[in-house]
Scaffold this active site. Structure first.
Site, PDB file in Angstrom:
ATOM      1  N   HIS A 291      39.203  26.445  79.905  1.00 42.62           N
ATOM      2  CA  HIS A 291      39.720  27.767  79.552  1.00 42.62           C
ATOM      3  C   HIS A 291      41.205  27.807  79.900  1.00 42.62           C
ATOM      4  O   HIS A 291      41.636  27.287  80.931  1.00 42.62           O
ATOM      5  CB  HIS A 291      38.956  28.835  80.337  1.00 42.62           C
ATOM      6  CG  HIS A 291      39.224  30.242  79.896  1.00 42.62           C
ATOM      7  ND1 HIS A 291      40.400  30.895  80.171  1.00 42.62           N
ATOM      8  CD2 HIS A 291      38.457  31.123  79.203  1.00 42.62           C
ATOM      9  CE1 HIS A 291      40.350  32.124  79.673  1.00 42.62           C
ATOM     10  NE2 HIS A 291      39.185  32.282  79.075  1.00 42.62           N
ATOM     11  N   ARG A 339      40.242  28.914  74.341  1.00 43.52           N
ATOM     12  CA  ARG A 339      39.188  27.921  74.442  1.00 43.52           C
ATOM     13  C   ARG A 339      39.006  27.240  73.091  1.00 43.52           C
ATOM     14  O   ARG A 339      39.483  27.724  72.075  1.00 43.52           O
ATOM     15  CB  ARG A 339      37.858  28.576  74.852  1.00 43.52           C
ATOM     16  CG  ARG A 339      37.813  29.084  76.275  1.00 43.52           C
ATOM     17  CD  ARG A 339      36.466  29.727  76.579  1.00 43.52           C
ATOM     18  NE  ARG A 339      36.334  31.039  75.958  1.00 43.52           N
ATOM     19  CZ  ARG A 339      35.180  31.704  75.852  1.00 43.52           C
ATOM     20  NH1 ARG A 339      34.060  31.159  76.305  1.00 43.52           N
ATOM     21  NH2 ARG A 339      35.146  32.892  75.292  1.00 43.52           N
ATOM     22  N   LYS A 342      37.988  29.151  69.605  1.00 46.66           N
ATOM     23  CA  LYS A 342      38.174  30.579  69.833  1.00 46.66           C
ATOM     24  C   LYS A 342      39.434  31.051  69.106  1.00 46.66           C
ATOM     25  O   LYS A 342      40.328  30.272  68.790  1.00 46.66           O
ATOM     26  CB  LYS A 342      38.273  30.886  71.332  1.00 46.66           C
ATOM     27  CG  LYS A 342      36.966  30.669  72.080  1.00 46.66           C
ATOM     28  CD  LYS A 342      35.872  31.616  71.590  1.00 46.66           C
ATOM     29  CE  LYS A 342      34.587  31.438  72.384  1.00 46.66           C
ATOM     30  NZ  LYS A 342      33.522  32.363  71.916  1.00 46.66           N
ATOM     31  N   ASP A 345      44.854  34.885  70.602  1.00 52.35           N
ATOM     32  CA  ASP A 345      44.869  36.142  71.363  1.00 52.35           C
ATOM     33  C   ASP A 345      46.212  36.216  72.073  1.00 52.35           C
ATOM     34  O   ASP A 345      46.626  35.261  72.737  1.00 52.35           O
ATOM     35  CB  ASP A 345      43.721  36.166  72.365  1.00 52.35           C
ATOM     36  CG  ASP A 345      43.596  37.483  73.134  1.00 52.35           C
ATOM     37  OD1 ASP A 345      44.622  38.174  73.314  1.00 52.35           O
ATOM     38  OD2 ASP A 345      42.485  37.818  73.577  1.00 52.35           O
ATOM     39  N   CYS A 347      47.210  37.471  74.784  1.00 47.74           N
ATOM     40  CA  CYS A 347      47.282  37.270  76.236  1.00 47.74           C
ATOM     41  C   CYS A 347      47.463  35.807  76.604  1.00 47.74           C
ATOM     42  O   CYS A 347      48.017  35.487  77.659  1.00 47.74           O
ATOM     43  CB  CYS A 347      46.057  37.853  76.929  1.00 47.74           C
ATOM     44  SG  CYS A 347      44.525  36.936  76.673  1.00 47.74           S
ATOM     45  N   TYR A 348      47.024  34.887  75.712  1.00 44.16           N
ATOM     46  CA  TYR A 348      47.172  33.468  76.015  1.00 44.16           C
ATOM     47  C   TYR A 348      48.605  32.985  75.812  1.00 44.16           C
ATOM     48  O   TYR A 348      48.910  31.831  76.122  1.00 44.16           O
ATOM     49  CB  TYR A 348      46.179  32.644  75.203  1.00 44.16           C
ATOM     50  CG  TYR A 348      44.758  32.941  75.623  1.00 44.16           C
ATOM     51  CD1 TYR A 348      44.312  32.614  76.905  1.00 44.16           C
ATOM     52  CD2 TYR A 348      43.879  33.598  74.777  1.00 44.16           C
ATOM     53  CE1 TYR A 348      43.035  32.924  77.317  1.00 44.16           C
ATOM     54  CE2 TYR A 348      42.597  33.919  75.187  1.00 44.16           C
ATOM     55  CZ  TYR A 348      42.179  33.578  76.456  1.00 44.16           C
ATOM     56  OH  TYR A 348      40.912  33.893  76.875  1.00 44.16           O
ATOM     57  N   ASP A 411      46.365  42.082  71.430  1.00 47.46           N
ATOM     58  CA  ASP A 411      45.708  40.807  71.165  1.00 47.46           C
ATOM     59  C   ASP A 411      46.124  40.270  69.799  1.00 47.46           C
ATOM     60  O   ASP A 411      46.672  39.187  69.651  1.00 47.46           O
ATOM     61  CB  ASP A 411      44.190  41.060  71.254  1.00 47.46           C
ATOM     62  CG  ASP A 411      43.321  39.943  70.713  1.00 47.46           C
ATOM     63  OD1 ASP A 411      43.828  39.011  70.089  1.00 47.46           O
ATOM     64  OD2 ASP A 411      42.095  40.021  70.906  1.00 47.46           O
ATOM     65  N   ASP A 418      47.394  47.460  75.058  1.00 41.73           N
ATOM     66  CA  ASP A 418      46.952  47.865  76.391  1.00 41.73           C
ATOM     67  C   ASP A 418      47.902  47.247  77.414  1.00 41.73           C
ATOM     68  O   ASP A 418      48.719  46.381  77.074  1.00 41.73           O
ATOM     69  CB  ASP A 418      45.500  47.460  76.658  1.00 41.73           C
ATOM     70  CG  ASP A 418      45.250  45.970  76.470  1.00 41.73           C
ATOM     71  OD1 ASP A 418      45.904  45.162  77.146  1.00 41.73           O
ATOM     72  OD2 ASP A 418      44.399  45.604  75.635  1.00 41.73           O
ATOM     73  N   HIS A 421      47.576  43.237  77.932  1.00 37.70           N
ATOM     74  CA  HIS A 421      48.234  42.417  76.920  1.00 37.70           C
ATOM     75  C   HIS A 421      49.745  42.622  76.929  1.00 37.70           C
ATOM     76  O   HIS A 421      50.506  41.675  76.665  1.00 37.70           O
ATOM     77  CB  HIS A 421      47.654  42.722  75.537  1.00 37.70           C
ATOM     78  CG  HIS A 421      46.338  42.070  75.280  1.00 37.70           C
ATOM     79  ND1 HIS A 421      45.135  42.677  75.573  1.00 37.70           N
ATOM     80  CD2 HIS A 421      46.028  40.844  74.791  1.00 37.70           C
ATOM     81  CE1 HIS A 421      44.145  41.872  75.255  1.00 37.70           C
ATOM     82  NE2 HIS A 421      44.650  40.745  74.787  1.00 37.70           N
TER      83      HIS A 421
END
Length: 497
Positions: A291, A339, A342, A345, A347-348, A411, A418, A421
């Site tokens: 992850h 991941r 996946k 996003d 946040c990554y 995201d 939010d 993020h």
């Protein structure tokens, strides 16, 4: 699920350098409007593409598509479909520059974060156990945007006092048991506002005693007394111990105590090593799924335990980790996923994107700013461009900004913004806009202190305006570098309790 990588270690349809030189847009139009899985024609895309220099790789569907349809492939296709109009400079009511990238809506994001530091509506009760995190996300996000957050100090100190437990550490809310992640978040928030009042509210003796109770014979840390042990604990504990200058000695009633007198860092690097899995990435615990957030925790922990050019290669298979991290960047989105198989996003941008500065620093080793350290000796590899900075910046500014009056970061286009993020997308933007160099380390043992230089990266081309550059941040602790130095200096001058 098929993936279309933009990292340097995987083949792509065309190199970004060559793609930038293309000025024909017919294929882009056809790729956007005639893909078999694309039912929507994007109005105005033709005119926009013809007036912006956007590489094909960010406006075309992947050339390889798996004919086996699965729920995962369906949502991936939907994600590409929702991102393409934004990446192709075709979103409504958005002004794009000549590179097809919008400006950072700084003032709107500032307003969004400040609003989250006021009284929140009732629906936020679901985050009652995450109060320290909300405070850190907002305060650190504001700092990245250049805001002075010292005015929040008094209120933050009172909040911290109300959720600190006499047994050590901070809970997620009033009356909650102490948790290592919440304690990490609160200490970072206090570090960001800075000042003696913020530092002195922390009960360091009780916190040290509590960390001793969390230390395990395996080398890792439980997240709470009786809770799970995972790599988050390794990183959070290392941050707390070094920021607050806590003693490394273990109390005799610690679960990890033996006659050999181990300390809080005994076996920690070896625990991190065991969390690297067969993919090359890092899992929460040994033998788990890799992850992105756990990869960052592993690298951050090892960078605290010793100079990264020594500890990374000593405890990790770095080439395999680089391969796994490279595979987390997708095209056409340009953003990062956490991941295997996946979705991208925002946040990554932090959790995966901020692994790269530490990887790059470890590969280059200590350097002098008087010399060009962009390339390793006898190598044509530009170690400060191991991933597509341009791709990540495009995703952040094109897809991860909430363009409504609400503001904030998100995201992906179909999601709402939010505080979480907003903080981590801005952190990833900062990382992509800056180069991190390891300047020096003061030894080879545990807790070797390393100094980094974080300076602006100038892309060729630079697809964003200079006014859209956010502030640099410490590559290990992820608070402003000056604030990290202040809190460390404060507690180094006060040995013991």
């Amino acid at each position: 699920m098929r993936r279309y990588h933009v990292g340097p270690h995987m083949p792509i349809k065309t190199s970004l350098a060559r793609a930038r030189q293309r000025t024909t847009y017919k294929k882009k139009i056809m790729a956007l409007t005639s893909h078999p899985h694309s039912a929507t024609t994007f109005q105005g895309v033709r005119d926009e593409l013809e007036s912006h220099m956007i590489p094909d790789v960010f406006t075309s569907w992947p050339p390889i598509h798996d004919t086996l349809k699965t729920p995962s492939s369906a949502v991936q296709d939907q994600t590409i479909k929702e991102c393409l109009p934004f990446l192709a400079a075709g979103a409504d009511k958005v002004h794009y520059n000549q590179h097809g990238v919008p400006h950072l809506d700084r003032e709107r994001h500032i307003k969004f974060l400040r609003k989250h530091l006021e009284r929140l509506p009732s629906r936020y009760v679901a985050l009652d156990a995450s109060r320290p995190w909300i405070l850190y996300w907002c305060l650190n996000g504001l700092s990245l945007l250049g805001e002075d957050v010292s005015s929040y100090r008094d209120a933050l100190v009172e909040t911290a006092r109300s959720i600190q437990n006499t047994t050590g550490g901070f809970g997620g809310g009033i009356g909650h048991e102490s948790h290592l992640a919440c304690t990490y978040g609160m200490v970072l928030a206090l570090s960001v506002v800075g000042g003696e009042a913020a530092y002195e509210v922390i009960d360091r003796r009780a916190l040290w005693k509590w960390l001793c109770a969390l230390k395990q014979p395996s080398g890792g840390f439980h997240m709470a007394v009786g809770g799970e042990a995972d790599i988050r604990g390794a990183y959070c504990a290392a941050v707390l111990i070094t920021l607050l200058n806590l003693p490394l000695d273990l109390s005799s009633d610690s679960p990890a105590w033996t006659a050999d007198q181990p300390n809080l860092f005994t076996g920690l690097a070896e625990y991190v090593r065991r969390c690297q899995n067969f993919e090359g990435g890092i899992s929460a615990q040994p033998d788990g799924e890799a992850h992105g957030a756990y990869a960052f925790c592993a690298l951050g922990c090892l960078a605290i335990l010793g100079a990264p050019h020594r500890t990374f290669s000593r405890y990790l298979d770095v080439p395999r980790l680089i391969s796994w991290l490279s595979s987390r960047q997708y095209a056409p989105e340009g953003g990062l996923g956490g991941r295997t198989n996946k979705l991208v996003d925002g946040c990554y941008s932090h959790w995966v994107g901020c692994c790269w500065p530490l990887i790059e620093a470890s590969l280059a080793g200590p350097s002098s700013l008087m010399f060009d350290v962009n390339k390793t000796k006898n190598s044509d590899i530009d170690i400060h461009n191991l991933y597509s900075r341009e791709g990540l910046i495009r995703y952040i500014l094109c897809c991860a900004q909430d363009n409504s009056k609400r503001g904030g970061m998100r995201d992906k286009p179909s999601k709402s913004s939010d505080a979480y993020h907003t903080c981590y997308v801005l952190s990833g933007l900062s990382s992509a806009q800056h180069v991190t160099r390891l300047l020096a380390s003061d030894g080879e043992g545990m807790m070797t202190h390393s100094e980094y230089d974080v300076s602006p990266h100038h892309g060729n081309p630079q697809v964003y305006a200079e006014e859209d550059r956010v502030n640099p941040t410490d590559p290990v602790y992820f608070i402003p570098e000056g604030k990290r130095k202040e809190i460390m200096s404060y507690f180094l001058s006060k040995p013991g309790f």
